[in-house]
Design a protein around this motif. Sequence first.
Motif: not given
Length: 354
Positions: A76, A102, A134
């Motif tokens: 992230a 993601g 993320g």
Amino acid sequence: MSDNEDTAMPNVHEVQALEFALTPLPPADRFAVWSLLVRPLFEVSLPSADAMDGFDASVSIRFLGDDLVARATSKAQRFLRDDIEALPGGWDHIVIQLYYEGGFTGSAAGRPVTVRTGDVVVFDLARRLETVAGDFANLTLIMRREVAAPIAATWCHGQVLPREHPFCHLATAYLTHLMGRGDEMTPAEVAAALRALCIIVAQGMRGGGEVEDGGDDALRVALLAYVDTNLSRPFGIEALARALGTSRASLYRRFTDEGGVLRLVQRRRLERAREMLATAGAGASIDTIAADCGFASSATFRTAFRQQFALSPSEARGRPVLAPPEPRSGDHRLRDWVLTTRQALEAGLASDGA
């Protein structure tokens, strides 16, 4: 070999693919190298100080002439594209991204943007962008503005082509193919593929019903792209209309002057078969090539092939297909950036092992 030759940067025309993996570096150094890699595109930061120790990322790059496509995986982070003059090179490239793991939230020139797994998004690097992602895995295509003309309009920045849209499936197939085989394509083939992809993405983001006729002729581009990505599958007019998000009537009306939509599909299949035969060895099966190009009957294929090209499939084997001249290129910013970053990574690995 001299010391200068040992450390010289490879000729920008010779390098077609590169791989970066930060895992061999000490954890404390990984984010610094990653920041250097993405610096011309974005300022990056971590969500917390604790994230530094666990940070890791990798990227595979395929050069497409003076453009590139990359597959990246990363932990992230935050991305900021604010002042174009503050970042190296004054880049104003256009980006198409596919998140296959993601996603992110943020804003593009002040407009909210959310990308989910499977969505495709467009960014204009000359405009502000701020996102929080993320852990993710994505494909990123970076193009010069003149190459990406169909999606370089102001309204495209931060626009999302949702994963449910049929054109998103086509865009995904294009991006995946460019990542997997793009470095094997000629400059002329790359130019055609990039233009088709940009038209597909732009038309898909317009939304609001059927594909429009005219303009950049997005319906024709989308049709040929669908055939190319489903080459071995026979399909009828109903399946084709459904896949392209249009109606049978629109397909019939649009392609009347080209002998009908199914005739255009067959012609595309035959063109692909001829390309395969041009590079096929003596032992390659014509029946297999026919099946790979969506022909249920070898006899039908042979008849149609002779009618289209005035020669038999056997005569076409190993005979080059004439192609348009390949465009010349001279903007090496993407290559210089990547190769310089690779040298920095290798220097870091060398000093760590010293």
